[in-house]
Design a protein around this motif. Structure first.
Motif, PDB file in Angstrom:
ATOM      1  N   ASN A 397       0.823  -1.200   0.000  1.00  0.00           N
ATOM      2  CA  ASN A 397       0.000   0.000   0.000  1.00  0.00           C
ATOM      3  C   ASN A 397       0.858   1.251   0.000  1.00  0.00           C
ATOM      4  O   ASN A 397       0.539   2.243  -0.693  1.00  0.00           O
ATOM      5  N   GLN A 398       1.979   1.233   0.736  1.00  0.00           N
ATOM      6  CA  GLN A 398       2.870   2.393   0.742  1.00  0.00           C
ATOM      7  C   GLN A 398       3.517   2.596  -0.627  1.00  0.00           C
ATOM      8  O   GLN A 398       3.672   3.738  -1.092  1.00  0.00           O
ATOM      9  N   VAL A 399       3.908   1.504  -1.284  1.00  0.00           N
ATOM     10  CA  VAL A 399       4.438   1.609  -2.639  1.00  0.00           C
ATOM     11  C   VAL A 399       3.392   2.214  -3.562  1.00  0.00           C
ATOM     12  O   VAL A 399       3.665   3.126  -4.352  1.00  0.00           O
ATOM     13  N   SER A 400       2.161   1.711  -3.473  1.00  0.00           N
ATOM     14  CA  SER A 400       1.081   2.185  -4.334  1.00  0.00           C
ATOM     15  C   SER A 400       0.813   3.670  -4.132  1.00  0.00           C
ATOM     16  O   SER A 400       0.656   4.427  -5.096  1.00  0.00           O
ATOM     17  N   GLU A 401       0.759   4.117  -2.870  1.00  0.00           N
ATOM     18  CA  GLU A 401       0.481   5.529  -2.585  1.00  0.00           C
ATOM     19  C   GLU A 401       1.646   6.415  -3.009  1.00  0.00           C
ATOM     20  O   GLU A 401       1.431   7.545  -3.472  1.00  0.00           O
ATOM     21  N   MET A 402       2.875   5.937  -2.856  1.00  0.00           N
ATOM     22  CA  MET A 402       4.039   6.700  -3.309  1.00  0.00           C
ATOM     23  C   MET A 402       3.987   6.897  -4.827  1.00  0.00           C
ATOM     24  O   MET A 402       4.170   8.020  -5.319  1.00  0.00           O
ATOM     25  N   ILE A 403       3.738   5.819  -5.561  1.00  0.00           N
ATOM     26  CA  ILE A 403       3.682   5.920  -7.018  1.00  0.00           C
ATOM     27  C   ILE A 403       2.526   6.804  -7.448  1.00  0.00           C
ATOM     28  O   ILE A 403       2.673   7.686  -8.315  1.00  0.00           O
ATOM     29  N   SER A 404       1.362   6.588  -6.856  1.00  0.00           N
ATOM     30  CA  SER A 404       0.177   7.350  -7.247  1.00  0.00           C
ATOM     31  C   SER A 404       0.381   8.847  -7.035  1.00  0.00           C
ATOM     32  O   SER A 404      -0.028   9.663  -7.858  1.00  0.00           O
ATOM     33  N   ARG A 405       1.036   9.216  -5.947  1.00  0.00           N
ATOM     34  CA  ARG A 405       1.255  10.636  -5.665  1.00  0.00           C
ATOM     35  C   ARG A 405       2.221  11.277  -6.647  1.00  0.00           C
ATOM     36  O   ARG A 405       2.012  12.411  -7.099  1.00  0.00           O
ATOM     37  N   ASP A 406       3.315  10.566  -6.993  1.00  0.00           N
ATOM     38  CA  ASP A 406       4.431  11.210  -7.688  1.00  0.00           C
ATOM     39  C   ASP A 406       4.692  10.688  -9.091  1.00  0.00           C
ATOM     40  O   ASP A 406       5.748  10.964  -9.670  1.00  0.00           O
ATOM     41  N   GLN A 407       3.748   9.968  -9.685  1.00  0.00           N
ATOM     42  CA  GLN A 407       4.005   9.367 -10.989  1.00  0.00           C
ATOM     43  C   GLN A 407       4.102  10.393 -12.115  1.00  0.00           C
ATOM     44  O   GLN A 407       4.581  10.068 -13.205  1.00  0.00           O
ATOM     45  N   ASN A 408       3.694  11.629 -11.876  1.00  0.00           N
ATOM     46  CA  ASN A 408       3.834  12.668 -12.893  1.00  0.00           C
ATOM     47  C   ASN A 408       5.014  13.595 -12.651  1.00  0.00           C
ATOM     48  O   ASN A 408       5.181  14.581 -13.375  1.00  0.00           O
ATOM     49  N   ARG A 409       5.826  13.280 -11.697  1.00  0.00           N
ATOM     50  CA  ARG A 409       6.992  14.120 -11.416  1.00  0.00           C
ATOM     51  C   ARG A 409       8.165  13.654 -12.271  1.00  0.00           C
ATOM     52  O   ARG A 409       8.684  12.540 -12.096  1.00  0.00           O
ATOM     53  N   ALA A 410       8.592  14.515 -13.172  1.00  0.00           N
ATOM     54  CA  ALA A 410       9.648  14.157 -14.125  1.00  0.00           C
ATOM     55  C   ALA A 410      10.968  13.852 -13.434  1.00  0.00           C
ATOM     56  O   ALA A 410      11.777  13.069 -13.940  1.00  0.00           O
ATOM     57  N   ASN A 411      11.204  14.460 -12.284  1.00  0.00           N
ATOM     58  CA  ASN A 411      12.507  14.284 -11.624  1.00  0.00           C
ATOM     59  C   ASN A 411      12.614  12.966 -10.867  1.00  0.00           C
ATOM     60  O   ASN A 411      13.718  12.547 -10.519  1.00  0.00           O
ATOM     61  N   VAL A 412      11.488  12.313 -10.598  1.00  0.00           N
ATOM     62  CA  VAL A 412      11.550  11.017  -9.913  1.00  0.00           C
ATOM     63  C   VAL A 412      11.986   9.965 -10.927  1.00  0.00           C
ATOM     64  O   VAL A 412      11.256   9.640 -11.859  1.00  0.00           O
ATOM     65  N   ILE A 413      13.189   9.439 -10.740  1.00  0.00           N
ATOM     66  CA  ILE A 413      13.744   8.498 -11.716  1.00  0.00           C
ATOM     67  C   ILE A 413      13.908   7.092 -11.157  1.00  0.00           C
ATOM     68  O   ILE A 413      14.046   6.140 -11.913  1.00  0.00           O
TER      69      ILE A 413
END
Length: 598
Positions: A397-413
């Motif tokens: 669930n923490q992985v899912s919420e992390m991805i869902s929050r920041d999946q549009n951030r270009a700097n997250v690589i």
């Protein structure tokens, strides 16, 4: 474990995850980009009541808050005359008597509101550490587990005209089955540590979206839009005015539509540290509009190289904890995030590892604007209950919420699954499942984890982790010269790492007290730390296989109850290149000079 038992374990993990999603009242799919929506801030002063014995969780507990005269009828608590804390904020550093408090606290916010007919309302919490139960006007509306990821609860049916009472039970007691578990090397800041917003949405609204470049493409967007509501099938328009691009799509019966866009390659400015370009993207239906600033870039690997926009990039990084400079509490504002990121830029960084859990959204978005690439991580730290299905469901669930929050951030690589976890079959299954989930839900970023070493001999150092075949990038922590021998040991070792994948040194470092001086052979002095960096950087240059980047440990000294040496640590991990009060140590300038010529 034989194949039958392994299959059974996977089934148990799946069922546990499914049941958690179905049985957690009020826990909904995450609404993305809350700051880009209509909202009312619920930040500010909240009244609080300490409850170390959880007395307030009874059937007629504190959340009921009956109005009595306390003469003919009484109650043994009163929020209105109780002290206050700032939200967002941890309770530990706002009141000296609460510095080491771990347990339960009730926090209340009274607010006036006028609900509009036909609208839906959600309370969005940026993070609450570690467990939260949310009550509105005396009724439970949701709960959440996990101290570093956001969640939202539906408040529509419980909101009323006029004064409303929002009460949250918060408990930060460390749990053996938790993520993280009982022991970890940072401070357990309790409270509602990030922003709280009351979101106003139409009956059918834009819940989530991904507008990012397709893997291996420099101009084609392959994403989606997900609606939530009673009219799921309708037109959705995606527009990028600066690129003169407008496209309309129609969602299916579940409110989902794939979004495919060809961006004009000649006009498109790709996001990079040198050009951190963000485009205003508007997503609109007939009733709802959401705007977001989004950058476009490609990240992939080729042999031992990491490619940004098709070209090799060296990650000149530093690790950071989500702890404010100077006051040493949990960060709760963009300005405090910017202080740390500005130090990182001054150091010469184009990249930061946000350890060991998802940091606040302001940190990620500020880094994006500043041209800093980001590694994000979930707190599968050291050793957790790898065989516990509930622990897995929590981590997932923490992985899912992390991805869902920041999946549009270009700097997250990079999405990181863990840090320094001992190898066991149970751990391998646990993390393999997380990696598979992450690759399935976001194949546009790299997946890694900070591994422990697995040496070939005493002086021939290496990495040998069974998860290496699952991750995209081999990352490892090493402390030769600090936990293993002194600085002279660094000169004695060489390295052989056999994987044909990019290598990142996710941690290395040595402790020093700012202002403590002495011989380069004397531990805890600035001179020892500086010599450690000189020798380690020379080792990287001369006796280590090609690396794709590194994130030494750590930018700033930070609180940790594990660090108890009097007059040296005093409750702080002292491996920072900068002290907790902003003093740059000698090693800061050693690394800065190396990065300048890298």
């Amino acid at each position: 474990m034989n194949a039958t038992k392994a299959t059974l374990f996977c089934i148990i993990l799946f069922v546990a995850t499914f049941l958690q999603a179905q049985t957690t009242p009020g826990l909904l799919p995450l609404i993305q980009n809350p700051q880009g929506r209509h909202f009312m801030s619920l930040d500010g002063k909240w009244n609080y009541i300490l409850d170390p014995m959880n007395n307030g969780l009874s059937a007629n507990g504190y959340f009921k808050e009956p109005h009595v005269d306390n003469k003919t009828t009484f109650k043994e608590y009163d929020f209105s005359t109780s002290p206050t804390l700032n939200v967002p904020g941890d309770w530990n550093t706002q009141n000296a008597t609460l510095l080491n408090y771990e347990g339960s606290m009730w926090l209340k916010k009274a607010f006036l509101f006028h609900p509009q007919s036909g609208m839906r309302y959600f309370i969005y919490f940026g993070a609450v550490n570690y467990r939260a139960i949310v009550y509105l006007n005396g009724e439970k509306i949701g709960e959440h587990i996990g101290g570093f990821t956001p969640f939202n609860v539906d408040a529509t049916s419980q909101l009323k005209e006029g004064e409303n009472s929002l009460i949250v039970w918060v408990n930060d007691t460390r749990q053996a089955d938790g993520v993280p578990t009982l022991k970890y090397d940072w401070f357990n800041y309790g409270g509602i540590t990030r922003k709280v917003r009351l979101l106003e949405e139409p009956a059918t609204f834009i819940e989530n979206y991904k507008i990012q470049l397709q893997k291996k493409s420099l101009h084609h967007v392959a994403g989606y839009v997900q609606l939530n509501g009673t009219t799921p099938s309708q037109a959705v328009t995606v527009s990028i005015p600066e690129l003169k691009l407008v496209r309309t799509f129609t969602t299916d019966a579940k409110g989902y539509v794939a979004v495919n866009l060809n961006l004009p390659a000649k006009q498109l400015i790709l996001w990079s540290p040198q050009t951190p370009k963000l485009y205003e993207v508007t997503i609109a239906t007939k009733d709802d509009t959401v705007k977001d600033d989004i950058g476009f870039r490609s990240i992939e690997t080729q042999g031992r190289d990491i490619l940004l926009n098709g070209k090799p990039v060296f990650l000149k990084g530093i690790s950071i904890h989500d702890e404010a400079a100077y006051r040493n509490g949990r960060i709760f504002s963009a300005s405090e995030s910017k202080i740390l990121l500005t130090w990182a830029k001054e150091l010469g960084c184009n990249y930061v590892r946000l350890a060991h859990y998802p940091h606040n959204e302001d940190m990620v978005r500020t880094a994006e604007k500043m041209g800093i690439m980001v590694w994000e991580e979930v707190p599968n730290y050291w050793d957790i209950e790898w065989n516990n299905p509930e622990t897995y469901a929590n981590s997932l669930n923490q992985v899912s919420e992390m991805i869902s929050r920041d999946q549009n951030r270009a700097n997250v690589i990079i999405w990181s699954m863990a840090n320094e976890t001992p190898q066991t079959p149970a751990r391998n299954r646990f993390l393999s499942n997380l990696v598979d989930y992450t690759h399935t839900h976001d194949n546009t970023r790299l997946v890694s984890m900070a591994m422990l070493r697995g040496d070939k001999s005493h002086n021939l150092l290496s990495v040998n982790d069974s998860m290496a075949n699952k991750v995209d990038v081999i990352s490892f922590n090493e402390y030769v010269g600090w936990y293993e021998g002194d600085n002279s040991r660094i000169d004695q070792v060489s390295w052989q790492i056999d994987y044909n994948k990019p290598l990142i040194i996710s941690e290395f470092g040595a402790g020093a007290v700012a202002g403590l001086h002495g011989s380069p052979t004397e531990r805890w002095t600035e001179e020892y730390q500086a010599e450690f960096y000189r020798k380690t950087l020379k080792m990287i240059d001369e006796r280590m296989p090609k690396i794709a980047g590194m994130s030494p440990w750590i930018l700033k000294d930070f609180r940790s109850p594990l660090r108890v040496l009097p007059h040296i640590q005093d409750g702080f991990n002292r491996k920072g290149l900068i002290s907790d009060q902003g003093q740059k140590k000698e090693a800061f300038y050693v690394l800065q000079a190396w990065y300048k010529h890298k």
